[in-house]
Design a protein around this motif. Structure first.
Motif, PDB file in Angstrom:
ATOM      1  N   TYR A 134      -6.132  11.094   2.057  1.00  0.00           N
ATOM      2  CA  TYR A 134      -5.045  10.978   1.801  1.00  0.00           C
ATOM      3  C   TYR A 134      -4.842   9.326   2.139  1.00  0.00           C
ATOM      4  N   ALA A 135      -4.861   8.393   2.012  1.00  0.00           N
ATOM      5  CA  ALA A 135      -5.189   7.188   2.557  1.00  0.00           C
ATOM      6  C   ALA A 135      -4.273   5.919   2.683  1.00  0.00           C
ATOM      7  N   ASN A 136      -3.493   5.245   2.863  1.00  0.00           N
ATOM      8  CA  ASN A 136      -2.183   4.468   2.368  1.00  0.00           C
ATOM      9  C   ASN A 136      -3.472   3.464   2.129  1.00  0.00           C
ATOM     10  N   ILE A 137      -3.400   3.190   0.680  1.00  0.00           N
ATOM     11  CA  ILE A 137      -3.901   2.493  -0.579  1.00  0.00           C
ATOM     12  C   ILE A 137      -3.313   1.295  -0.953  1.00  0.00           C
ATOM     13  N   ASN A 138      -3.826   0.101  -1.255  1.00  0.00           N
ATOM     14  CA  ASN A 138      -2.853  -0.584  -2.594  1.00  0.00           C
ATOM     15  C   ASN A 138      -3.982  -0.333  -3.817  1.00  0.00           C
ATOM     16  N   LYS A 139      -3.684   0.788  -4.538  1.00  0.00           N
ATOM     17  CA  LYS A 139      -3.948   0.728  -5.942  1.00  0.00           C
ATOM     18  C   LYS A 139      -5.136   0.266  -6.605  1.00  0.00           C
ATOM     19  N   ASP A 140      -4.650  -1.364  -6.751  1.00  0.00           N
ATOM     20  CA  ASP A 140      -5.477  -2.156  -8.082  1.00  0.00           C
ATOM     21  C   ASP A 140      -6.220  -3.085  -7.193  1.00  0.00           C
TER      22      ASP A 140
ATOM     23  N   LYS B 287       0.872  -1.069  -0.192  1.00  0.00           N
ATOM     24  CA  LYS B 287      -0.187  -0.276  -0.192  1.00  0.00           C
ATOM     25  C   LYS B 287       0.613   1.343   0.543  1.00  0.00           C
ATOM     26  N   LYS B 288      -0.263   1.825  -0.762  1.00  0.00           N
ATOM     27  CA  LYS B 288       1.349   3.655  -0.383  1.00  0.00           C
ATOM     28  C   LYS B 288       0.016   4.766  -0.190  1.00  0.00           C
ATOM     29  N   PRO B 289       0.357   6.107  -0.143  1.00  0.00           N
ATOM     30  CA  PRO B 289      -0.258   7.184  -0.054  1.00  0.00           C
ATOM     31  C   PRO B 289      -0.780   7.733  -1.044  1.00  0.00           C
ATOM     32  N   VAL B 290      -2.480   7.568  -0.867  1.00  0.00           N
ATOM     33  CA  VAL B 290      -2.841   7.571  -2.320  1.00  0.00           C
ATOM     34  C   VAL B 290      -4.259   8.997  -1.956  1.00  0.00           C
ATOM     35  N   ASN B 291      -3.958   9.482  -2.682  1.00  0.00           N
ATOM     36  CA  ASN B 291      -4.983  10.669  -2.797  1.00  0.00           C
ATOM     37  C   ASN B 291      -6.595   9.961  -3.251  1.00  0.00           C
ATOM     38  N   ILE B 292      -7.508   9.913  -2.152  1.00  0.00           N
ATOM     39  CA  ILE B 292      -8.567   9.911  -2.381  1.00  0.00           C
ATOM     40  C   ILE B 292      -9.671  10.188  -3.636  1.00  0.00           C
ATOM     41  N   THR B 293     -10.079  11.454  -3.371  1.00  0.00           N
ATOM     42  CA  THR B 293     -10.476  11.584  -5.069  1.00  0.00           C
ATOM     43  C   THR B 293     -10.106  11.115  -5.490  1.00  0.00           C
TER      44      THR B 293
END
Ligand code: ADP
Length: 350
Positions: free
Chosen positions: A232-238, A195-201
């Protein structure tokens, strides 16, 4: 009386055979039960000897199965009959014992604990179903973009590039999905992905873009409402795009079934250190009774006209699994005929 050799062989066979055996006579009385079978039915060979099957074994399905050989005078051996006892699954081989007049006077069954094989088969089937479900969304999306490109005059280079870039991202995502599924064997295993920090919008907008062909096809209006400050949240994009597209897929599907125009609002807000993502549709809604089950695997709402279109009852359970792997939650509010709102919470990075 001295034992005959056959008698001694029988005794040893009976004692040492690890396969569970039960035999009954034509009155349904137990004439043989070895230890492994007695253990399954929580009795002992001594206790069960010469008693009626029904007085000893508390399993209607098994008793009926074994007695059917005598009742129906079934002359051939029947193999692989599956029945459940406690939480185990057994395969029963039924063997008729005939007298010299060809009357069946006893029935013998040999049991095989089939639970491990059964669970393995079930897991393989579930994994295959999940993989095909996961691949369906990107494939539909790619097909939609190709169809649009084929119908257009291909002169708008910028739109064409944009479409090709989405198709490129979707094929990469399919690749990752397949690799995860193949290397880890099951969807659950694929969850502990990086997971990486990702902008939720941003990620929501990306998911909407993936669904754009379907949104256009169903003529549904989709609005994304972002918070004042970026979250931002820690997210696995796929995986997270998979969860969002499953939710969007349902909102599109179930809001475009009636006469009113389908509308979907996706609102992101900050609520005490958590991001709230609310996906609201004005579709057919879900009854309170069904609402308690929709996150279960393979759950279908009965008499639901939209279910004729597609669906295996997996989308929401996959979405829930992914969201929980992100330390988030998912819940649903709904009113029949009015619409549904799915709320996802995610811990934000401060
Ligand atoms: P599927 O993969 O078959 O779509 P899901 O697990 O996604 O299954 O959904 C389970 C059931 O919940 C669906 O059969 C549908 O009836 C109901 N459902 C899910 N989302 C919505 C929605 N936005 N509006 C109405 N019903 C919904």
């Amino acid at each position: 009386m001295p034992k005959t050799i056959i008698g001694m062989v029988n005794e040893h066979l009976h004692k040492n055979l690890t396969l569970p055996l039960v035999a009954i006579n034509k009155e349904g009385k137990i004439i043989l039960i070895n230890e492994p079978a007695a253990d399954i039915f929580k009795t002992t060979a001594k206790e069960a000897a010469n008693k009626r099957l029904w007085d000893v074994i508390d399993d209607e399905e098994f008793n009926k199965l074994l007695f059917s050989v005598i009742k129906e005078q079934a002359h051939s051996v029947q193999d692989k009959l599956v029945f459940m006892h406690s939480s185990s699954i057994y395969k029963a081989k039924l063997i008729p014992i005939e007298n010299k007049d060809k009357r069946i006077v006893a029935a013998l069954t040999i049991l095989e604990d089939y639970s491990n094989m059964y669970n393995l088969e079930k897991n393989i089937m579930q994994t295959l179903t999940e993989i095909s479900h996961k691949l369906r969304t990107p494939l539909t999306s790619i097909k939609g973009f190709i169809d649009t490109l084929l119908e257009s005059n291909l002169s708008d280079k910028k739109t064409m590039r944009n479409f090709l870039s989405i198709m490129h991202d979707e094929t990469s995502r399919m690749n990752t999905l397949i690799n995860n599924s193949l290397t880890l064997g099951s969807f659950a295993g694929a969850m502990h992905a990086e997971k990486k920090p990702v902008n939720i919008t941003d990620i929501i907008k990306q998911a909407v873009l993936v669904m754009q062909p379907k949104i256009n096809e169903k003529k549904v209006g989709v609005k994304v409402i972002s918070p004042k400050n970026e979250l931002y949240a820690n997210i696995n994009k796929d995986n997270f795009i998979q969860a969002l597209t499953n939710l969007l897929d349902n909102s599109i599907k179930f809001s475009s079934t009636g006469r009113k125009k389908g509308k979907i609002n996706i609102k992101v807000t900050n609520s005490n250190g958590a991001a709230l993502i609310e996906i609201e549709d004005n579709g057919i809604g879900i009854s309170p009774r069904d609402k308690n089950h929709i996150f279960e695997r393979f759950y279908h709402v009965k008499n639901d006209p939209a279910n004729k279109i597609s669906g295996m009852g997996l989308g929401l359970s996959i979405a829930k699994q992914i969201i929980e792997e992100h330390d988030g939650t998912i819940s649903c509010r709904s009113r029949l005929g009015k619409g549904s709102t799915f709320t996802v919470t995610l811990p934000v990075i401060s």
